[in-house]
Write an enzyme that holds these catalytic residues in place. Structure first.
Site, PDB file in Angstrom:
ATOM      1  N   GLU A 111      -0.205  -1.082   5.684  1.00 53.56           N
ATOM      2  CA  GLU A 111       0.870  -0.705   6.598  1.00 53.56           C
ATOM      3  C   GLU A 111       0.823   0.775   6.946  1.00 53.56           C
ATOM      4  O   GLU A 111       1.262   1.179   8.033  1.00 53.56           O
ATOM      5  CB  GLU A 111       2.222  -1.045   5.960  1.00 53.56           C
ATOM      6  CG  GLU A 111       3.421  -0.926   6.898  1.00 53.56           C
ATOM      7  CD  GLU A 111       4.033   0.467   6.957  1.00 53.56           C
ATOM      8  OE1 GLU A 111       4.858   0.724   7.861  1.00 53.56           O
ATOM      9  OE2 GLU A 111       3.700   1.324   6.101  1.00 53.56           O
ATOM     10  N   ASP A 139       0.822  -1.211   0.000  1.00 52.75           N
ATOM     11  CA  ASP A 139       0.000   0.000   0.000  1.00 52.75           C
ATOM     12  C   ASP A 139       0.854   1.257   0.000  1.00 52.75           C
ATOM     13  O   ASP A 139       2.062   1.222   0.277  1.00 52.75           O
ATOM     14  CB  ASP A 139      -0.957   0.007   1.190  1.00 52.75           C
ATOM     15  CG  ASP A 139      -0.245   0.025   2.540  1.00 52.75           C
ATOM     16  OD1 ASP A 139       0.792  -0.672   2.665  1.00 52.75           O
ATOM     17  OD2 ASP A 139      -0.702   0.712   3.465  1.00 52.75           O
TER      18      ASP A 139
END
Length: 358
Positions: free
Chosen positions: A128, A74
Site C-alpha cells: 500500500e 506493509d
C-alpha cells in the site's frame, strides 16, 4: 516462522506488538502474510483464501448484509524504530500507527468474532505504501472483485479513533523546461533551463488552494513542488529541468477534471501526468455509515490523504476510515500509538458488528 499465540490473538494490543515486530517493508510481506494465514487457517467460521501476499477471510453465515474490514500489512522503510517498545500507554515502532494497530484489530476480530450479526470479509493486503500499480487491494479489485464484494467497508487506516470520511485524490505531474547547453564561462551562449523553472515555482507560490465542504467534511486541496531535477555538470549551463508537482484533489473533482486544472495552472509548459489515484466521496448517506457514526457518537471529519476507500468506492462499496493511529504520526521516526486507543477502537467495532447495545 513466528506463530501467533492464542493470548496474542485474543488481545489486540499484544497482537499489534507481535505484528510490528515482524519486519514487512513494502515488497517484503511474505513472512507477515504467512503468519496471518497460519493464524486464520482452521477456523470453522472462516473461508480463507490467499492471492500472492493478499489474504481474504470470509464468514458464510447466511446474513443479509456483508461488511468488509481491510488493513495493509506493509510499512515504509525502517528508521531506527524497529522493533517495538512500550512506554506506559504508548507503543513505539515502525507501523504502530500506519497501520499495524488497525490491521491487528481486524485479525483479532477475525479470530474471536464467531457469531456477528453481519457476514464479514477480512482483507489483509500488501504494497500500500508504494506505487499504486503494486497495491494488493488494487490487484484484487481488478482480478477478483468477487472476493471484495460487500455492502459497506471499514478501512482501518489511522484516524485517531475518529470516523474519517472519503479521501483526497492524488496526482503527480512532471513539469519540464527546456533550454540550450553552453559552457558556464560563456553562459550568454546558452539558455538556462533551471532558471526557466522559476516561473513554475512562482505559479506554485501564488496558487490559492481550494477548501471544499462535502457532507459537512472539509477537504483542503494542495498543489506543491516535491522534487526538482536538472543540471549536467558544474561548468555547464543546463538544457533541461523537471519539477515534480503533487496535486491533492478534493472529492468533487474527477481525475480528468484534475488533469485539466493542472494543465491550466501550467499553461505554456511541457507536462506529463506520471501517477494518479481518484478521490472518494464521503459516502455518509450509506445506512451503515450513519449507524456507525451514531455508535461512535462523534461527527465525521474529512480524510486528508489518499486511502484505499477510493478502491472500494470504485467497486461501488461505500467505506470509511476508522483506526486507532494518529495520521499525523504516520511515516515518522517516532511513530507510535496509544494502547488504550487500540482497545477502544476494537471494542467499538466489536459492539457494532455484534449488534451490542442496539
Amino acid at each position: 516462522m513466528v506463530a501467533l499465540s492464542e493470548a496474542q490473538l485474543a488481545d489486540p494490543v499484544a497482537l499489534t506488538r507481535a505484528l510490528v515486530d515482524i519486519e514487512s517493508v513494502s515488497g517484503d510481506e511474505k513472512t507477515i502474510t504467512d503468519v496471518i494465514v497460519a493464524a486464520l487457517d482452521g477456523h470453522a467460521h472462516l473461508d480463507v483464501q490467499r492471492d500472492g501476499n493478499v489474504v481474504v477471510a470470509r464468514t458464510r453465515l447466511g446474513r443479509d448484509t456483508r461488511l468488509a474490514l481491510a488493513g495493509h500489512t506493509d510499512t515504509v522503510p525502517l528508521h531506527d524504530n524497529f522493533p517495538s517498545h512500550t512506554d506506559g500507554d504508548i507503543m513505539y515502532g515502525c507501523g504502530t500507527c500506519d497501520m499495524k494497530s488497525g490491521t491487528a484489530i481486524a485479525l483479532h476480530l477475525a479470530h474471536t468474532l464467531t457469531d456477528p450479526v453481519y457476514d464479514l470479509t477480512y482483507v489483509f493486503y500488501d504494497c500500500e505504501e508504494i506505487e499504486s500499480e503494486r497495491n494488493g487491494l488494487g490487484r484484487l479489485a481488478r482480478t477478483r472483485p468477487d472476493w471484495l464484494a460487500a455492502d459497506f467497508a471499514f478501512l482501518l487506516e489511522p484516524s485517531h479513533g475518529e470516523v474519517e470520511a472519503g479521501c483526497q485524490g492524488t496526482m503527480r505531474v512532471e513539469v519540464r523546461t527546456h533550454g540550450k547547453r553552453a559552457h558556464s564561462a560563456r553562459s550568454w551562449l546558452g539558455d538556462n533551463a533551471i532558471h526557466r523553472a522559476a516561473d513554475i515555482l512562482q505559479r506554485l507560490r501564488d496558487y490559492e488552494a481550494r477548501t471544499v465542504d462535502i457532507d459537512g467534511c472539509r477537504y483542503r486541496e494542495g498543489l506543491n513542488a516535491v522534487r526538482i531535477s536538472g543540471g549536467v555538470a558544474g561548468n555547464v549551463i543546463p538544457d533541461a529541468c523537471a519539477v515534480e508537482v503533487n496535486f491533492r484533489i478534493a472529492p468533487d473533482r474527477s481525475i480528468d477534471d484534475a488533469k485539466r486544472h493542472v494543465a491550466e495552472v501550467f499553461d505554456g509548459f511541457d507536462l506529463t501526468v506520471t501517477d494518479a489515484a481518484p478521490a472518494a466521496s464521503p459516502g455518509l448517506s450509506a445506512p451503515h455509515a450513519r449507524e456507525f457514526l451514531a455508535a461512535v457518537g462523534r461527527d465525521p471529519v474529512a480524510k486528508l490523504g489518499w486511502t484505499d476507500v477510493a478502491r472500494f468506492a470504485t467497486l461501488g462499496i461505500p467505506a470509511v476510515n476508522f483506526g486507532p493511529g494518529d495520521p499525523n504520526l504516520a511515516h515518522t521516526k517516532d511513530e507510535h500509538v496509544s494502547c488504550a486507543r487500540i482497545i477502544e477502537c476494537a471494542d467499538t467495532l466489536r459492539d457494532y458488528l455484534t449488534g451490542a447495545g442496539r
